[in-house]
Design a protein around this motif. Structure first.
Motif, PDB file in Angstrom:
ATOM      1  N   THR A 267       0.803  -1.227   0.000  1.00 28.41           N
ATOM      2  CA  THR A 267       0.000   0.000   0.000  1.00 28.41           C
ATOM      3  C   THR A 267       0.836   1.276   0.000  1.00 28.41           C
ATOM      4  OG1 THR A 267      -0.107   0.044   2.433  1.00 28.41           O
ATOM      5  CG2 THR A 267      -1.853  -1.163   1.270  1.00 28.41           C
ATOM      6  N   CYS A 268       2.141   1.157   0.312  1.00 23.59           N
ATOM      7  CA  CYS A 268       3.037   2.338   0.404  1.00 23.59           C
ATOM      8  C   CYS A 268       2.538   3.344   1.436  1.00 23.59           C
ATOM      9  CB  CYS A 268       3.176   3.050  -0.940  1.00 23.59           C
ATOM     10  SG  CYS A 268       3.976   2.056  -2.203  1.00 23.59           S
ATOM     11  N   SER A 269       1.879   2.870   2.478  1.00 26.22           N
ATOM     12  CA  SER A 269       1.333   3.774   3.484  1.00 26.22           C
ATOM     13  C   SER A 269       1.621   3.257   4.881  1.00 26.22           C
ATOM     14  CB  SER A 269      -0.180   3.939   3.282  1.00 26.22           C
ATOM     15  OG  SER A 269      -0.728   4.722   4.321  1.00 26.22           O
ATOM     16  N   SER A 270       2.483   3.971   5.611  1.00 28.02           N
ATOM     17  CA  SER A 270       2.761   3.582   6.994  1.00 28.02           C
ATOM     18  C   SER A 270       1.568   3.918   7.891  1.00 28.02           C
ATOM     19  CB  SER A 270       4.019   4.304   7.504  1.00 28.02           C
ATOM     20  OG  SER A 270       3.916   5.695   7.330  1.00 28.02           O
ATOM     21  N   SER A 271       0.829   4.982   7.547  1.00 25.90           N
ATOM     22  CA  SER A 271      -0.351   5.346   8.334  1.00 25.90           C
ATOM     23  C   SER A 271      -1.434   4.274   8.238  1.00 25.90           C
ATOM     24  CB  SER A 271      -0.910   6.693   7.858  1.00 25.90           C
ATOM     25  OG  SER A 271      -0.013   7.738   8.121  1.00 25.90           O
ATOM     26  N   ALA A 272      -1.645   3.762   7.029  1.00 28.73           N
ATOM     27  CA  ALA A 272      -2.671   2.736   6.837  1.00 28.73           C
ATOM     28  C   ALA A 272      -2.299   1.422   7.494  1.00 28.73           C
ATOM     29  CB  ALA A 272      -2.910   2.510   5.343  1.00 28.73           C
ATOM     30  N   THR A 273      -1.020   1.260   7.868  1.00 31.42           N
ATOM     31  CA  THR A 273      -0.556   0.007   8.463  1.00 31.42           C
ATOM     32  C   THR A 273      -0.545   0.062   9.994  1.00 31.42           C
ATOM     33  OG1 THR A 273       0.874  -0.184   6.521  1.00 31.42           O
ATOM     34  CG2 THR A 273       1.275  -1.749   8.257  1.00 31.42           C
ATOM     35  N   ILE A 274      -0.849   1.233  10.569  1.00 29.50           N
ATOM     36  CA  ILE A 274      -0.816   1.390  12.029  1.00 29.50           C
ATOM     37  C   ILE A 274      -1.628   0.317  12.756  1.00 29.50           C
ATOM     38  CG2 ILE A 274      -1.583   2.873  13.934  1.00 29.50           C
ATOM     39  CD1 ILE A 274      -0.635   5.281  12.289  1.00 29.50           C
ATOM     40  N   PRO A 275      -2.900   0.106  12.406  1.00 30.43           N
ATOM     41  CA  PRO A 275      -3.679  -0.900  13.143  1.00 30.43           C
ATOM     42  C   PRO A 275      -3.124  -2.315  13.011  1.00 30.43           C
ATOM     43  CG  PRO A 275      -4.884  -0.113  11.215  1.00 30.43           C
ATOM     44  CD  PRO A 275      -3.722   0.787  11.394  1.00 30.43           C
ATOM     45  N   ILE A 276      -2.587  -2.657  11.847  1.00 26.97           N
ATOM     46  CA  ILE A 276      -2.039  -3.998  11.652  1.00 26.97           C
ATOM     47  C   ILE A 276      -0.756  -4.160  12.467  1.00 26.97           C
ATOM     48  CG2 ILE A 276      -1.245  -5.674   9.933  1.00 26.97           C
ATOM     49  CD1 ILE A 276      -2.900  -4.188   7.859  1.00 26.97           C
ATOM     50  N   SER A 277       0.075  -3.113  12.502  1.00 24.90           N
ATOM     51  CA  SER A 277       1.304  -3.148  13.304  1.00 24.90           C
ATOM     52  C   SER A 277       0.979  -3.344  14.777  1.00 24.90           C
ATOM     53  CB  SER A 277       2.098  -1.846  13.118  1.00 24.90           C
ATOM     54  OG  SER A 277       2.462  -1.647  11.770  1.00 24.90           O
ATOM     55  N   LYS A 278      -0.045  -2.645  15.249  1.00 22.70           N
ATOM     56  CA  LYS A 278      -0.460  -2.787  16.651  1.00 22.70           C
ATOM     57  C   LYS A 278      -0.887  -4.211  16.956  1.00 22.70           C
ATOM     58  CE  LYS A 278      -3.294   0.163  18.450  1.00 22.70           C
ATOM     59  NZ  LYS A 278      -2.691   0.205  19.798  1.00 22.70           N
ATOM     60  N   GLN A 279      -1.678  -4.778  16.066  1.00 16.39           N
ATOM     61  CA  GLN A 279      -2.144  -6.150  16.272  1.00 16.39           C
ATOM     62  C   GLN A 279      -0.986  -7.133  16.333  1.00 16.39           C
ATOM     63  OE1 GLN A 279      -5.073  -7.334  13.370  1.00 16.39           O
ATOM     64  NE2 GLN A 279      -6.779  -6.670  14.649  1.00 16.39           N
ATOM     65  N   CYS A 280      -0.033  -6.994  15.430  1.00 18.28           N
ATOM     66  CA  CYS A 280       1.115  -7.905  15.388  1.00 18.28           C
ATOM     67  C   CYS A 280       1.910  -7.842  16.686  1.00 18.28           C
ATOM     68  CB  CYS A 280       2.028  -7.571  14.205  1.00 18.28           C
ATOM     69  SG  CYS A 280       1.330  -7.947  12.588  1.00 18.28           S
ATOM     70  N   MET A 281       2.195  -6.639  17.149  1.00 17.85           N
ATOM     71  CA  MET A 281       3.028  -6.473  18.344  1.00 17.85           C
ATOM     72  C   MET A 281       2.294  -6.876  19.627  1.00 17.85           C
ATOM     73  SD  MET A 281       6.028  -5.607  17.398  1.00 17.85           S
ATOM     74  CE  MET A 281       5.688  -6.805  16.087  1.00 17.85           C
ATOM     75  N   GLU A 282       1.020  -6.571  19.699  1.00 18.10           N
ATOM     76  CA  GLU A 282       0.263  -6.870  20.925  1.00 18.10           C
ATOM     77  C   GLU A 282      -0.078  -8.355  21.018  1.00 18.10           C
ATOM     78  OE1 GLU A 282      -3.099  -4.272  20.921  1.00 18.10           O
ATOM     79  OE2 GLU A 282      -1.857  -2.454  20.793  1.00 18.10           O
ATOM     80  N   ASN A 283      -0.540  -8.942  19.921  1.00 18.24           N
ATOM     81  CA  ASN A 283      -1.018 -10.325  19.960  1.00 18.24           C
ATOM     82  C   ASN A 283       0.106 -11.355  19.942  1.00 18.24           C
ATOM     83  OD1 ASN A 283      -3.528  -9.168  19.871  1.00 18.24           O
ATOM     84  ND2 ASN A 283      -3.911  -9.640  17.726  1.00 18.24           N
ATOM     85  N   GLU A 284       1.180 -11.077  19.210  1.00 20.75           N
ATOM     86  CA  GLU A 284       2.232 -12.078  19.026  1.00 20.75           C
ATOM     87  C   GLU A 284       3.497 -11.804  19.839  1.00 20.75           C
ATOM     88  OE1 GLU A 284       1.578 -14.762  17.365  1.00 20.75           O
ATOM     89  OE2 GLU A 284      -0.372 -14.041  16.678  1.00 20.75           O
ATOM     90  N   MET A 285       3.859 -10.531  20.012  1.00 18.05           N
ATOM     91  CA  MET A 285       5.090 -10.196  20.733  1.00 18.05           C
ATOM     92  C   MET A 285       4.829  -9.795  22.181  1.00 18.05           C
ATOM     93  SD  MET A 285       7.541 -10.771  18.598  1.00 18.05           S
ATOM     94  CE  MET A 285       8.913 -10.109  19.525  1.00 18.05           C
ATOM     95  N   GLY A 286       3.555  -9.693  22.555  1.00 19.82           N
ATOM     96  CA  GLY A 286       3.220  -9.392  23.948  1.00 19.82           C
ATOM     97  C   GLY A 286       3.535  -7.976  24.378  1.00 19.82           C
ATOM     98  N   VAL A 287       3.614  -7.043  23.427  1.00 19.77           N
ATOM     99  CA  VAL A 287       3.873  -5.642  23.771  1.00 19.77           C
ATOM    100  C   VAL A 287       2.579  -5.013  24.269  1.00 19.77           C
ATOM    101  CG1 VAL A 287       4.680  -3.408  22.939  1.00 19.77           C
ATOM    102  CG2 VAL A 287       5.667  -5.509  22.019  1.00 19.77           C
ATOM    103  N   SER A 288       2.657  -4.262  25.374  1.00 16.51           N
ATOM    104  CA  SER A 288       1.473  -3.628  25.947  1.00 16.51           C
ATOM    105  C   SER A 288       0.891  -2.594  24.993  1.00 16.51           C
ATOM    106  CB  SER A 288       1.836  -2.955  27.271  1.00 16.51           C
ATOM    107  OG  SER A 288       0.773  -2.141  27.740  1.00 16.51           O
ATOM    108  N   ASP A 289      -0.448  -2.492  24.978  1.00 19.04           N
ATOM    109  CA  ASP A 289      -1.080  -1.475  24.140  1.00 19.04           C
ATOM    110  C   ASP A 289      -0.750  -0.074  24.619  1.00 19.04           C
ATOM    111  OD1 ASP A 289      -2.557  -1.577  26.464  1.00 19.04           O
ATOM    112  OD2 ASP A 289      -4.495  -1.362  25.467  1.00 19.04           O
ATOM    113  N   LYS A 290      -0.268   0.037  25.865  1.00 18.43           N
ATOM    114  CA  LYS A 290       0.160   1.346  26.370  1.00 18.43           C
ATOM    115  C   LYS A 290       1.375   1.842  25.579  1.00 18.43           C
ATOM    116  CE  LYS A 290      -1.328   0.075  31.054  1.00 18.43           C
ATOM    117  NZ  LYS A 290      -0.888  -0.208  32.433  1.00 18.43           N
ATOM    118  N   ILE A 291       2.209   0.907  25.157  1.00 20.51           N
ATOM    119  CA  ILE A 291       3.395   1.257  24.366  1.00 20.51           C
ATOM    120  C   ILE A 291       3.044   1.417  22.892  1.00 20.51           C
ATOM    121  CG2 ILE A 291       5.625   0.394  23.531  1.00 20.51           C
ATOM    122  CD1 ILE A 291       6.066  -0.848  26.285  1.00 20.51           C
ATOM    123  N   THR A 292       2.313   0.449  22.334  1.00 18.43           N
ATOM    124  CA  THR A 292       1.995   0.506  20.902  1.00 18.43           C
ATOM    125  C   THR A 292       1.110   1.691  20.557  1.00 18.43           C
ATOM    126  OG1 THR A 292       0.072  -0.964  21.157  1.00 18.43           O
ATOM    127  CG2 THR A 292       2.192  -1.998  20.651  1.00 18.43           C
TER     128      THR A 292
END
Length: 407
Positions: A267-292
């Motif tokens: 998509t060439c859009s980092s803004s459009a990828t924000i929600p997907i990045s959050k999901q990846c880090m929170e669900n799989e890497m265990g990063v707190s949503d407070k950080i993401t």
């Protein structure tokens, strides 16, 4: 059907990758023919991008406020913001260094011949950084949302978040509304995620078809070198940071971030990828949503590591191809100017074109290089956006280890 959904969700990364490859092959095959098919893919791709963009700013606004309020104090929020900024600035410095050294070592662009075209793109004024600082606080928050000004939305969300902490119980009702809006945004985004393979396929087909095989082949060597630099930087710098600072497995990280990286690439859009990045880090890497909730939107706005590499490579490529000498001191000035120009640049396709016009003018390049740059901008932007998004997520993993949050 339920079994299919569970299987599809588990293998969505593979599906996105297949969609990307099929999109590239289809774009090459359709070059100059089958206009109705291109019209349909463009239409579906636009619908997919609109569906993602529909929720970007509400999600960023709500998630930042919820992140700040859940932390409960300004000190910890400040730690996350400061830690994210330090990480992004350090990696940007390393990217700038790589951009200075590598093109000179390999004599990038020497012996290359190309036919220059004209362009109507106007250079970004250097005073725009002053305007950016002056307009950090939006005089009209609604206009900030309507105009897609991510920096103003971020600042407004931070102000509202800290104010809700300050007024305590009196802000509880508004906080519940924002929490509900946040959940709605997340649900919509998770639904759109199911269509990402189709969306990536349909957005990549017109890109490849528009550039054509001749342009791709003629500049393939330069693009390959650029991509090796992009992903070499990601593996060495981000992988090293994950291992040494984040105390996590780089292999696990690179597997986890693939859905977001492939979406950013397509998509060439980092803004459009924000929600997907959050999901990846929170669900799989265990990063707190407070950080993401803080680090990823901030990174999508200010983290421009790959853009620094891209601008360095393109300036040196065109300078050598045109027989223009760019001194190291001038290149350092250009890179510093690029960092300033990139602050507040929207994380959308083509966001770096105007910045390149300004930098090319500073380097003394002929105006005609803009026509060539624009013809390959999307192909360059795809890799740069992908690496920038990886950097945003790497920062989250490092912050998870370095900033201890209270339960």
């Amino acid at each position: 059907m339920k079994n299919f959904y569970s299987w599809y969700k588990k293998h969505i990364t593979t599906a996105i990758f297949i969609g990307l490859i099929l999109g590239i092959l289809t774009g090459l095959f359709l070059a100059g023919r089958f206009e109705p098919v291109l019209t349909i893919t463009s239409l579906i791709g636009s619908i997919y991008m609109n569906a993602l963009n529909m929720m970007i700013f509400p999600l960023v606004f709500c998630s930042i406020i919820m992140g700040i309020s859940s932390i409960g104090n300004a000190r910890t929020t400040g730690k996350i913001t400061a830690g994210a900024m330090i990480f992004f600035l350090c990696t940007t410095a390393l990217a700038s260094l790589a951009g200075l050294i590598i093109p000179r070592l390999i004599h990038l662009g020497e012996g290359v011949k190309f036919e220059m075209a004209t362009s109507d793109i106007q250079a970004t004024e250097m005073t725009s950084i002053l305007d950016t600082i002056k307009n950090l606080i939006p005089s009209n928050p609604v206009a900030a949302f309507a105009n897609g000004n991510m920096l103003q939305v971020l600042v407004f969300a931070v102000i509202v978040g800290f104010t809700l902490i300050a007024i305590g119980e009196k802000g509880a009702a508004l906080l519940k509304v924002i929490d509900s809006c946040n959940e709605v945004c997340l649900k919509v985004i998770s639904t759109v995620m199911y269509f990402t393979p189709i969306g990536v396929f349909c957005t990549i087909v017109p890109v490849v078809e528009a550039n054509g095989t001749e342009t791709i082949v003629s500049l393939a060597t330069q693009l390959i070198i650029l991509y090796v630099a992009f992903f070499g930087f990601a593996i060495v710098v981000y992988g090293g940071a994950i291992k040494l600072l984040g105390k996590e497995s780089p292999i696990k990280f690179f597997k986890t971030m693939l859905p977001a990286a492939l979406n950013a690439f397509g998509t060439c859009s980092s803004s459009a990828t924000i929600p997907i990045s959050k999901q990846c880090m929170e669900n799989e890497m265990g990063v707190s949503d407070k950080i993401t909730s803080i680090a990823i939107p901030l990174g999508a706005t200010v983290n421009m590591d790959a853009v620094s590499i891209l601008m360095s490579f393109m300036i040196m490529f065109f300078a050598n191809a045109c027989g223009i000498n760019v001194s190291i001191s001038l290149m350092i000035v250009i890179l510093l100017a690029n960092v300033l120009l990139s602050v507040g640049t929207p994380g959308i396709p083509g966001g770096a074109i105007a910045s390149f016009a300004a930098l090319a003018t500073m380097a003394g390049l002929p105006a005609g290089v803009m026509g060539v740059y624009i013809s390959i901008n999307t192909l360059c932007d795809m890799g740069a956006t992908c690496v920038n998004v990886i950097g945003d997520m790497a920062g989250c993993v490092v912050l998870k280890e370095k900033i201890k949050l209270e339960d």
